[in-house]
Design a protein around this motif. Structure first.
Motif, PDB file in Angstrom:
ATOM      1  N   ILE A  58       0.762  -1.201   0.044  1.00 39.57           N
ATOM      2  CA  ILE A  58      -0.036  -0.039   0.112  1.00 39.57           C
ATOM      3  C   ILE A  58       0.772   1.312   0.009  1.00 39.57           C
ATOM      4  CG2 ILE A  58      -1.722   1.403   1.358  1.00 39.57           C
ATOM      5  CD1 ILE A  58      -2.961  -1.176   0.201  1.00 39.57           C
ATOM      6  N   MET A  60       1.689   5.531  -0.241  1.00 45.72           N
ATOM      7  CA  MET A  60       1.441   6.806   0.450  1.00 45.72           C
ATOM      8  C   MET A  60       0.221   7.319  -0.063  1.00 45.72           C
ATOM      9  SD  MET A  60       3.337   6.839   3.005  1.00 45.72           S
ATOM     10  CE  MET A  60       2.549   8.536   3.636  1.00 45.72           C
ATOM     11  N   ASN A  63      -2.692   5.270   1.187  1.00 50.46           N
ATOM     12  CA  ASN A  63      -2.773   5.315   2.660  1.00 50.46           C
ATOM     13  C   ASN A  63      -3.386   6.840   2.966  1.00 50.46           C
ATOM     14  OD1 ASN A  63      -1.521   3.188   3.145  1.00 50.46           O
ATOM     15  ND2 ASN A  63       0.445   3.905   3.507  1.00 50.46           N
ATOM     16  N   SER A  64      -3.069   7.839   2.235  1.00 51.71           N
ATOM     17  CA  SER A  64      -3.679   9.169   2.326  1.00 51.71           C
ATOM     18  C   SER A  64      -5.154   9.324   2.264  1.00 51.71           C
ATOM     19  CB  SER A  64      -3.030  10.103   1.696  1.00 51.71           C
ATOM     20  OG  SER A  64      -1.675  10.413   2.004  1.00 51.71           O
ATOM     21  N   LYS A  67      -6.911   7.403   5.142  1.00 53.41           N
ATOM     22  CA  LYS A  67      -7.042   8.261   6.344  1.00 53.41           C
ATOM     23  C   LYS A  67      -8.142   9.475   6.005  1.00 53.41           C
ATOM     24  CE  LYS A  67      -2.390   7.522   7.849  1.00 53.41           C
ATOM     25  NZ  LYS A  67      -0.960   8.117   7.757  1.00 53.41           N
ATOM     26  N   LEU A  85      -3.678  -3.473   8.021  1.00 55.42           N
ATOM     27  CA  LEU A  85      -3.188  -2.084   7.669  1.00 55.42           C
ATOM     28  C   LEU A  85      -3.723  -1.139   8.560  1.00 55.42           C
ATOM     29  CD1 LEU A  85      -1.907  -0.585   5.158  1.00 55.42           C
ATOM     30  CD2 LEU A  85      -4.326  -0.499   4.367  1.00 55.42           C
ATOM     31  N   LEU A 105      -1.444   2.062   9.669  1.00 52.71           N
ATOM     32  CA  LEU A 105      -1.870   3.377   9.720  1.00 52.71           C
ATOM     33  C   LEU A 105      -2.452   3.946  11.082  1.00 52.71           C
ATOM     34  CD1 LEU A 105      -3.857   3.269   6.506  1.00 52.71           C
ATOM     35  CD2 LEU A 105      -1.576   3.825   6.604  1.00 52.71           C
TER      36      LEU A 105
END
Length: 497
Positions: A58, A60, A63-64, A67, A85, A105
């Motif tokens: 995964i 960035m 991931n962003s 989030k 994750l 995360l």
């Protein structure tokens, strides 16, 4: 329009389950959906299992987006590796003298460490999220993971009844003994180790629909069909290997990969064959004799196949479904080829009074042909040849057809060529095959029982199989079968003693 994303990244298994037939859009590794940010396009996100943590798959951008969706209160459901994750950290140091820590995360306040389970389960429900509203009974599903010990202060959602852990029976009382699901404080981000959680529990699916105010279910299901069509369009993920359309078989044909012991490479061979056969357009079912269905997941990564209810063939009290029901179900399915991975040696458990208790007995029950494999890395090619001859002849005595003998991890072609006449003269097997020893700088990600990186393991397996075996000849070894009988302990003794 309601839109539910499914993460489609290397190392994930998005075909492993149907996720309630809800995903409408594919979310790529860059965090985009049809060129737009997932957080703006999607109403909810599902993160499937796989080796997302071991592989660092995964990036960035995604991931962003995860989030951002979490902060916006949108539902996110992470299953198995998807749950990992979302956690704080994961120790993937199984069989390592020190922990090997990977960061999550930090959205759900739990940590993971090694724990192996591969059970069908029921789980107690805790009312801490919209997802479980009105779910007053236990939920159903299955576990299949290596890093499944969950600890932390997050709100619990599920505790599973797990009978076997780390290869042993540990729960005779039938307690709810495994922390298997949790959520963030707001309850919109859910993590669970229970696969099939949306497929097998309709109340949870309805709760998700209500949470995102789904207006047109028909549109969702039609878009989901397109997602599934996309999943089945290529071998593996981001491989670029397109799957052709062929005329399906009227009935599936079966082939078992058996061996003379552990560490023979059965999982590697099955994985490579699964991908190579799927590449030719055949729909491939994968089964494991016994309970450890983790072994067939790399193959399912390539085929995008589901973990079916019959994927674990029951021996003794171990496994999910008996071979008679499995054969009957498969013979009425749309699968073309059924590949079955044996357990340990084909004869391990043969003289256990519980029947069936070995891969040989499963083959005997339905006259399933076998490719008999041996790893030559321990005793050498010569010892492997002597041992595999004995195994092939005993299978012949038991009425099982050995279609081919495969020497795996061959390090010297001259020695292999020398033992081939010996094997042929002392068995009735004509097809003597070989695979060379795999050369790689980092082998840790190649060990299913310790740590496996699906995209790495599967690409090497498929390449090695295609470079060294005639796939069409392998396909021709498979045969249609019908369940006949389970041989009694006395009948087995009479054949082998």
């Amino acid at each position: 329009m309601t839109r539910i994303g499914l993460a489609y990244v290397s190392g994930a298994v998005p075909g492993f389950e149907d996720f309630g037939n809800l995903p409408t859009d594919i979310v790529k590794e860059n965090g985009l959906v049809n060129g737009n940010k997932a957080s703006k396009e999607l109403d909810a996100l599902i993160i499937p299992g796989g080796t997302l943590i071991e592989s660092n798959d995964i990036n960035m951008d995604l991931n962003s987006e995860i989030k951002k969706m979490a902060r916006d209160g949108k539902p996110i459901i992470g299953i198995c590796a998807g749950f990992q994750l979302l956690s704080n950290q994961i120790d993937i140091g199984r069989k390592s003298p020190v922990p090997i820590i990977k960061e999550g995360l930090g959205i759900i306040d739990v940590n993971f460490s090694p724990l192996i389970t591969s059970d069908r389960v029921k789980a107690k429900v805790f009312d801490n999220s919209f997802l479980v509203k009105n779910q007053t009974e236990d939920v159903d599903g299955f576990h299949t993971h290596t890093y499944g010990k969950v600890e932390g202060d997050a709100k619990p959602l599920f505790y599973s009844k797990v009978q076997r852990m780390n290869y042993g029976d540990t729960n005779e009382k039938g307690d709810y003994n495994i922390f298997s699901g949790a959520c963030n404080d707001d309850g919109n981000v859910i993590g669970t180790m229970i696969h099939g959680i949306l497929d097998e529990n309709p109340i949870l699916v309805e709760n998700l629909k209500n949470q995102i105010d789904m207006q047109n279910p028909d549109d969702i299901y039609n878009r989901n069909k397109e997602v599934k069509k996309f999943l089945q369009s290529e071998v593996g993920i981001n491989s670029g290997i397109k799957i052709p359309q062929i005329t399906p078989n009227k009935k599936p044909k079966y082939l078992m990969i058996g061996s003379n012991g552990s560490d023979s490479g059965k999982t590697f061979i099955l994985t490579g064959l699964a991908g190579a056969i799927r590449k030719r357009g055949y729909k491939v079912a994968l089964l494991k004799v016994g309970p450890d269905v983790r072994d067939i997941i790399p193959g399912l990564y390539l085929t995008k196949g589901k973990m079916e209810e019959f994927a674990s063939v029951k021996i003794g009290h171990l496994g999910w479904q008996d071979i008679e029901s499995t054969i009957n179900q498969l013979n009425n399915s749309d699968y073309d080829i059924v590949l079955i991975e044996g357990v340990m040696s084909v004869f391990t458990g043969l003289l256990n009074e519980k029947v069936p208790f070995s891969a040989a007995e499963i083959a005997m029950s339905s006259k399933i042909p076998i490719i008999l494999a041996t790893g030559v890395n321990k005793g050498g090619i010569e010892s492997a040849a002597v041992d595999i001859v004995a195994h092939a002849n005993m299978l012949n005595t038991l009425g099982v057809d050995v279609e081919a003998i495969l020497l795996n991890k061959v390090y010297n072609d001259n020695i292999f060529d020398t033992v081939v006449p010996y094997i042929k003269e002392n068995t009735n097997v004509e097809n003597i095959l070989k695979l060379p020893k795999l050369k790689s700088a980092d082998m840790r990600g190649f060990i299913p029982e310790v740590e496996i990186r699906y995209e790495l393991f599967t690409s090497h397996a498929m390449d090695l199989i295609e470079e060294n075996l005639n796939i069409n000849e392998i396909i021709a070894m498979a045969r249609e079968v019908e369940f006949e009988k389970i041989y009694s302990f006395d009948e087995i003794k009479g054949k082998v003693i």
